[in-house]
Design a protein around this motif. Structure first.
Motif: not given
Length: 71
Positions: A10, A42-43
């Motif tokens: 991230d 995002d993830s």
């Protein structure tokens, strides 16, 4: 010649987003997107903008995403 720096964490994605770095996206060993910038992530998903109103949504698990840096 450009260097391809693979984005994994991230923090890697956040730094590329902040620098508005150009990126290249591979899927199944084929380039599917090149020259855009990350606008959101995002993830599971990375959103790349290559032009005005031209957004692409890439699955982080299915794609390899690289930042392009000049030598």
């Amino acid at each position: 010649m450009a260097l391809n720096i693979r984005l994994i964490t991230d923090q890697d994605y956040q730094e590329a987003l902040e620098r508005q770095a150009r990126i290249r996206v591979f899927k199944n060993d084929h380039i599917i997107d090149s020259g855009g910038v990350i606008v959101r992530f995002d993830s599971r998903t990375v959103v790349v903008q290559t032009g005005i109103g031209d957004l692409a949504y890439h699955d982080r698990a299915a794609c390899e995403i690289f930042e392009l840096r000049n030598r």
